[in-house]
Write an enzyme that holds these catalytic residues in place. Structure first.
Site, PDB file in Angstrom:
ATOM      1  N   GLU A 151       8.710   2.234  11.470  1.00 41.85           N
ATOM      2  CA  GLU A 151       9.695   3.313  11.383  1.00 41.85           C
ATOM      3  C   GLU A 151       8.920   4.617  11.339  1.00 41.85           C
ATOM      4  OE1 GLU A 151      12.721   3.134  11.865  1.00 41.85           O
ATOM      5  OE2 GLU A 151      12.975   0.966  11.670  1.00 41.85           O
ATOM      6  N   CYS A 159      13.384  11.085   7.007  1.00 45.78           N
ATOM      7  CA  CYS A 159      13.210  10.759   8.439  1.00 45.78           C
ATOM      8  C   CYS A 159      14.524  10.971   9.176  1.00 45.78           C
ATOM      9  CB  CYS A 159      12.719   9.336   8.654  1.00 45.78           C
ATOM     10  SG  CYS A 159      12.302   8.431   7.200  1.00 45.78           S
ATOM     11  N   LYS A 201       0.880  -1.185   0.000  1.00 47.38           N
ATOM     12  CA  LYS A 201       0.000   0.000   0.000  1.00 47.38           C
ATOM     13  C   LYS A 201       0.909   1.225   0.000  1.00 47.38           C
ATOM     14  CE  LYS A 201      -2.180   3.187   1.767  1.00 47.38           C
ATOM     15  NZ  LYS A 201      -1.942   4.507   1.170  1.00 47.38           N
ATOM     16  N   GLU A 229       8.760  17.039  15.413  1.00 47.41           N
ATOM     17  CA  GLU A 229       9.232  16.822  14.045  1.00 47.41           C
ATOM     18  C   GLU A 229       8.482  17.753  13.098  1.00 47.41           C
ATOM     19  OE1 GLU A 229       8.286  13.087  11.953  1.00 47.41           O
ATOM     20  OE2 GLU A 229      10.398  13.029  11.416  1.00 47.41           O
TER      21      GLU A 229
HETATM   22  P1  ADP Z   1       3.186  10.437   5.966  1.00 50.06           P
HETATM   23  O1  ADP Z   1       2.013  10.883   5.130  1.00 50.06           O
HETATM   24  O2  ADP Z   1       3.825  11.502   6.761  1.00 50.06           O
HETATM   25  O3  ADP Z   1       4.152   9.559   5.218  1.00 50.06           O
HETATM   26  P2  ADP Z   1       1.329   8.652   7.220  1.00 50.06           P
HETATM   27  O4  ADP Z   1       1.546   7.827   8.439  1.00 50.06           O
HETATM   28  O5  ADP Z   1       0.124   9.521   7.178  1.00 50.06           O
HETATM   29  O6  ADP Z   1       2.665   9.496   7.100  1.00 50.06           O
HETATM   30  O7  ADP Z   1       1.332   7.763   5.938  1.00 50.06           O
HETATM   31  C1  ADP Z   1       2.231   6.687   5.752  1.00 50.06           C
HETATM   32  C2  ADP Z   1       1.506   5.586   5.042  1.00 50.06           C
HETATM   33  O8  ADP Z   1       0.497   5.086   5.913  1.00 50.06           O
HETATM   34  C3  ADP Z   1       0.781   6.025   3.783  1.00 50.06           C
HETATM   35  O9  ADP Z   1       0.831   4.953   2.853  1.00 50.06           O
HETATM   36  C4  ADP Z   1      -0.616   6.259   4.267  1.00 50.06           C
HETATM   37  O10 ADP Z   1      -1.571   6.153   3.238  1.00 50.06           O
HETATM   38  C5  ADP Z   1      -0.768   5.147   5.256  1.00 50.06           C
HETATM   39  N1  ADP Z   1      -1.800   5.393   6.266  1.00 50.06           N
HETATM   40  C6  ADP Z   1      -2.356   6.562   6.631  1.00 50.06           C
HETATM   41  N2  ADP Z   1      -3.271   6.394   7.597  1.00 50.06           N
HETATM   42  C7  ADP Z   1      -3.291   5.064   7.864  1.00 50.06           C
HETATM   43  C8  ADP Z   1      -4.006   4.213   8.783  1.00 50.06           C
HETATM   44  N3  ADP Z   1      -4.905   4.709   9.637  1.00 50.06           N
HETATM   45  N4  ADP Z   1      -3.729   2.902   8.759  1.00 50.06           N
HETATM   46  C9  ADP Z   1      -2.806   2.406   7.941  1.00 50.06           C
HETATM   47  N5  ADP Z   1      -2.120   3.119   7.070  1.00 50.06           N
HETATM   48  C10 ADP Z   1      -2.345   4.423   7.013  1.00 50.06           C
END
Ligand code: ADP
Length: 481
Positions: free
Chosen positions: A248, A282, A173, A383
């Site tokens: 991470e 990061c 994903k 951050e």
């Molecule tokens: P950033 O956008 O700063 O990289 P996020 O944690 O929002 O950090 O996103 C990292 C990944 O996790 C993306 O692929 C995002 O679509 C996914 N993501 C966002 N919200 C969720 C959630 N509730 N559960 C699982 N994955 C998520």
């Protein structure tokens, strides 16, 4: 001409549906690609396909799986320029930075492809007469890989390649802000002839798809890189099901500059760590902790060097710093700059969104330096994930370590020194998973474990031999002969 459509990939088939736009952060009117907005049902089908493909893939020999991963690397290499340009257009980092990342992804695939012939185990002498005992590696099962936008190729690669070589099947994903680089890896897996169902790709809304993925019955492991909030939520979900998990997350990485450092190199390393990739690593330096005897001179040199950085569209030659990845990220950065202004006054350079014909349709922020920052300030603790550096003053190394360690995070850290004894004091005293000396705090290689300590990370490390540990399990055998 409408932008190309990039379908999801489930059970070896390209699956179309309603789409969302992947836009260029340097020119927001440019749609780089249209991605299919996956649904929880797509994730469930992908996980089932991965489960169905698991026995066949796991039964292949390690070298045979390795041969396919070598082929993936070759395909990526053939499209090197195109894939690099795609990355700059979707994420905003400069073309040289994108090329370096694609090169890294290719190397990661080759490194783990080679591991296919090295997936050994343990042989140990038995206490018992005429008993042969050994333990060998087997896959964990179906793995869910959830990846962020800031290294849109390398991070999916460093999860995908070790998962596959160990015989696991995966559902990937990608981040919605930059899914194309991950899609390119999946395309290469398809063309390399990796059997159907082994690799599945579902783009779409993080929350809905993440929830479907972590609750999909076939899932056995989750590898996540992203924000702390999402990581904590995933961990709760995964632990209810006792899934293997690695997370991470954030960082507030310090670079300590001592008076005995090579001055110009230290300036360069701080500027590189703080501002390259727009501070969206990061492992970026967000705090420079400078020994007081050189503090004023160092700050002056830092500001002078930073003012020379050229911000712009990463496709243009000579540009050092690209845009923030999207409007929301830019607004977060600008909000922190406002907080910084209230807390410690006007920044010494930067501090604004860039305006003008070259900037108005992108998310450009000037590289920004706040000096005289103290530990109680928000910009010293939270951050920001953008081109903002907080400079702090320390009396000596011990004081610098105190400041550096007064953070809930512990991903990376850097020290600039020419003194051997201080170097080791720092190596053993700093609370970080990844420690550099006379280098920027960012810039990791794939051959060694990667990950942080404290609130930055959870679970086994990624990359290098540690990745093989995460993506495999032992089966232990006793034979009486
Ligand atoms: P950033 O956008 O700063 O990289 P996020 O944690 O929002 O950090 O996103 C990292 C990944 O996790 C993306 O692929 C995002 O679509 C996914 N993501 C966002 N919200 C969720 C959630 N509730 N559960 C699982 N994955 C998520």
């Amino acid at each position: 001409m409408s932008a190309p459509l990039y379908p999801n990939y489930i059970n070896g088939e390209w699956v179309e549906g309603p789409t969302f736009d992947n836009r260029n952060p340097a020119r927001w009117d440019e749609v780089v690609g249209r991605f299919v907005n996956g649904t929880p049902e797509d994730v469930a089908r992908a996980a089932d396909a991965a489960q169905a493909a698991l026995p066949g893939w796991a039964a292949m020999t390690g070298p045979a799986r390795g041969a396919l991963l070598f082929r993936v690397a070759d395909i990526l290499e053939k499209r090197f320029e195109e894939i690099s340009a795609d990355m700059t257009r979707e994420e905003g980092k400069t073309l040289p930075e994108a090329r370096a990342e694609v090169r890294r992804s290719i190397n990661i695939f080759r490194y783990f492809a080679g591991e296919g012939a090295r997936l050994g185990g343990i042989v140990a002498p038995s206490e018992r007469d005429r008993v042969h005992m050994f333990a060998f590696r087997k896959p964990v099962g179906v793995c869910g890989l959830i990846t962020p936008w800031n290294f849109p190729s390398a991070i999916p690669a460093w999860k995908l390649a070790p998962a596959l070589i160990c015989g696991n099947t995966v559902v990937l994903k990608p981040a919605s802000a930059a899914p194309l680089s991950a899609w390119r890896l999946v395309e290469a897996c398809h063309e390399a002839g990796i059997p159907k169902g082994v690799v599945n790709f579902v783009a779409g809304p993080g929350k809905a798809l993440g929830e479907a993925l972590v609750n999909a019955p076939p899932l056995r492991a989750v590898s996540f890189t992203g924000s702390c909030g999402v990581g904590a939520w995933l961990h709760e979900q995964a632990s209810r099901r006792r899934l293997r998990i690695q997370l991470e997350m954030g960082g507030k990485n310090p670079t300590i500059v001592l008076a005995d450092a090579s001055f110009d190199l230290a300036v360069e390393n701080v500027v590189n760590g703080a501002f390259f990739s727009t501070g969206q690593k990061c492992t970026a330096t967000s705090r420079a902790i400078v020994e007081e005897t050189i503090y004023d001179r160092f700050v002056e040199a830092l500001v002078e060097r930073t003012k020379k950085l050229r911000v712009g569209d990463g496709m243009q030659p000579g540009v050092d710093i690209g845009p923030c990845v999207d409007e929301a990220q830019m607004n977060t950065v600008l909000r922190y700059i406002e907080i910084g202004r209230r807390e410690c006054g006007e920044p010494l350079c930067g501090g604004r969104r860039l305006a003008g014909p070259d900037f108005d349709c992108g998310w450009f922020v000037e590289p920004t330096i706040f000096a005289g920052v103290t530990q109680d300030m928000t910009i010293a603790r939270e951050e920001i994930f953008g081109p903002v550096l907080a400079v702090m003053k320390a009396r000596d190394l011990r004081h610098a370590l105190e400041i550096a360690n007064a953070s809930e995070f512990g991903l990376s850290a850097s020290l600039q020194t020419s003194n051997l004894s201080r170097m080791f004091e720092y190596i053993y005293g700093i609370e970080a998973g990844l420690v550099t000396v006379n280098l920027p705090s960012a810039g990791v290689e794939y051959q060694l474990p990667f990950g942080g300590t404290k609130d930055s990370s959870f679970g086994p490390k990624e990359q290098g031999p540690a990745a093989i540990e995460f993506y495999s399990d032992y089966k232990t055998v006793y034979v009486k002969y």
